[in-house]
Enzyme design. Structure first.
Site, mmCIF file in Angstrom:
data_model
loop_
_atom_site.group_PDB
_atom_site.id
_atom_site.type_symbol
_atom_site.label_atom_id
_atom_site.label_comp_id
_atom_site.label_asym_id
_atom_site.label_seq_id
_atom_site.Cartn_x
_atom_site.Cartn_y
_atom_site.Cartn_z
ATOM 1 N N THR A 13 0.923 -1.342 0.056
ATOM 2 C CA THR A 13 0.090 0.127 0.008
ATOM 3 C C THR A 13 0.813 1.199 -0.075
ATOM 4 O OG1 THR A 13 -1.860 -1.178 1.143
ATOM 5 C CG2 THR A 13 -1.837 1.163 1.238
ATOM 6 N N GLU A 129 9.557 10.270 9.344
ATOM 7 C CA GLU A 129 8.273 11.187 9.452
ATOM 8 C C GLU A 129 6.919 10.171 9.542
ATOM 9 O OE1 GLU A 129 6.045 13.381 10.732
ATOM 10 O OE2 GLU A 129 7.888 14.712 10.364
ATOM 11 N N ASP A 201 0.036 -0.668 18.562
ATOM 12 C CA ASP A 201 0.363 0.217 17.461
ATOM 13 C C ASP A 201 0.676 1.659 18.164
ATOM 14 O OD1 ASP A 201 0.347 1.077 14.270
ATOM 15 O OD2 ASP A 201 -1.243 2.309 15.264
ATOM 16 N N LYS A 205 4.206 4.427 18.435
ATOM 17 C CA LYS A 205 4.167 5.661 18.002
ATOM 18 C C LYS A 205 4.346 6.588 19.101
ATOM 19 C CE LYS A 205 0.989 4.554 14.304
ATOM 20 N NZ LYS A 205 -0.471 4.764 13.591
#
Length: 436
Positions: A13, A129, A201, A205
């Site tokens: 993706t 990023e 997840d 981050k």
């Protein structure tokens, strides 16, 4: 100048989005970077994917190690994900003098300290990023745009799947399991949604954001992580009655005792901007001592939004290829020799307000017992709702909002409350943050 030659690992993706945007916006990107940026070599297990993307003359291989060892490649873009093979590929590429761009938050959160040390030794850059909040340039904002500030705290909705589920539960009164199934059908959640709904997840981050905000090493294992699987439609309704919305937040805060680093469901006053971030969108609120609160909002995932961040990193590296390596922006915002050893607080030492929901028998003295237990542990009640029992039943829901209290005290109180004969279920608790 000659174009910068990129080796692309993974044509899924995000890899496909990166190839598409690089081709479509080639002229604009070259104007910004000062030179062209081209994919010269790509690796994917299914090479027919390259034909679908129209990669043209790009060299192809099924073995990603061919790409990281190729002498013509200047930047390796790692988009295959995972912890193990990705780590080996990135370290090999660094050893071979390649710069790295990655969207792999798990890789950075778990192995970033090792990777950055290797990059420092080899004089190459690692840009990531796209690893946090997809297309939102929050890492650049915190690391560079807010460089004058002492960051006090940050809080983010950094997983779109969880935000979609909680939004649907609030807007339509649906059950968690029902919305999760729809999220999987729509492609927002994986067949195994554990990383999303259990907060893993988001914890990856948050670990990255916390390190950049406070100048500390990456410490994923110290991040307190709690998912949204126990949130019920009733909790969402009661929170609304009290003037709050439930969001799955990653929170990092600087305190006198150490750094709070935690992911969990959170009640937020409904008027706060971040409380109104709905669906699959992401947002990060950052409080600096000079600038005050700043909000970064946008698409947290998807092919082209994430590709936007990947290519921004490519542009940064292309610009820096002729600069003095000792004056580049540090990976974690602070110079490697200046990272602090500030402790990450255990969750028991964190202080927050709480939402509590309990099922109790409808008889005299129950509320007095509960408030006595709370009072014995210096826990004050801010707001209170007691529902009437349904026809023919003798059980009621009791909902409370407390003032700020140490988590360890609340643990003790909940254990004592659940031991009461009049309490007929486990106590649900959700932390409350004003984010003001």
């Amino acid at each position: 100048m000659e174009p910068v030659k990129v080796g692309l690992l993974g044509l899924g993706t995000v890899g496909g989005g990166t190839a598409t945007v690089l081709k479509r916006n080639a002229e604009e990107i070259a104007r910004r970077a000062g030179r062209g940026i081209v994919i010269d070599y790509a690796a994917n297990l299914n090479l027919s994917r390259a034909e679908q993307l129209g990669l043209g003359d790009v060299r192809l291989t099924e073995d990603a190690f061919d790409v990281v060892s190729d002498p013509d490649i200047q930047i390796v873009v790692e988009l295959i994900g995972g912890y193990t093979v990705a780590r080996d590929l990135v370290l090999r590429a660094i050893h071979n003098g390649k710069h790295i761009v990655t969207a792999n938050k798990a890789l950075i959160a778990l192995h970033g300290n090792e990777i950055f040390a290797a990059a420092q030794e080899q004089g190459v850059m690692v840009a990531f990023e796209a690893a946090v909040a997809g297309g939102i340039p929050v890492i650049k904002a915190v690391r560079e745009g807010l460089a004058a500030n002492r960051i006090e705290w940050l809080a983010g909705i950094i997983n779109g799947t969880g935000n979609f589920i909680l939004t649907e539960m609030r807007d339509k009164g649906r059950a968690f399991g029902d919305v999760l199934s729809e999220a999987q059908t729509l492609g927002y959640a994986e067949a195994d949604p554990t990383f999303d709904v259990e907060g893993i997840d988001a914890a990856h981050k948050l670990t990255i954001l916390s390190a950049i905000a406070f100048g500390i090493p990456l410490q994923f294992k110290q991040t307190y992580t709690e998912g949204i699987t126990k949130i019920t439609a009733e909790d969402v309704t009661y929170a609304t009655e009290l003037g709050y919305r439930i969001k799955h937040l990653g929170i990092a805060r600087r305190t006198a005792k150490g750094i709070e680093q935690r992911v969990h469901p959170t009640l937020i006053p409904h008027r706060r901007l971040i409380a109104n971030v709905d669906g699959v969108m992401n947002a990060v609120l950052v409080k600096g001592d000079a600038v005050g609160p700043t909000l970064y909002y946008g698409a947290g995932a998807g092919a082209e939004p994430t590709a936007s961040a990947v290519i921004a990193d490519l542009v940064d590296i292309a610009r820096a290829l002729t600069s003095d390596p000792t004056n580049r922006v540090p990976h974690l915002a602070f110079q490697p020799s200046s990272l602090a050893d500030t402790a990450i607080l255990p969750i028991e030492e964190v202080e927050t307000a709480f939402y509590l929901r309990m099922c109790a028998l409808d008889r005299p003295g129950v509320l007095a017992d509960v408030t006595r237990i709370l009072g014995d542990r210096q826990i004050s009640i801010e707001a209170f709702i007691q529902k009437e029992p349904k026809t023919g039943e003798n059980k009621v829901d009791i909902i409370m909002l407390t003032q700020r209290v140490r988590e360890g005290n609340m643990d003790e109180a909940i254990t004592a409350i659940e031991a009461l004969e009049s309490i007929c279920s486990s106590v649900t608790r959700i932390r409350v943050e004003s984010l003001g």
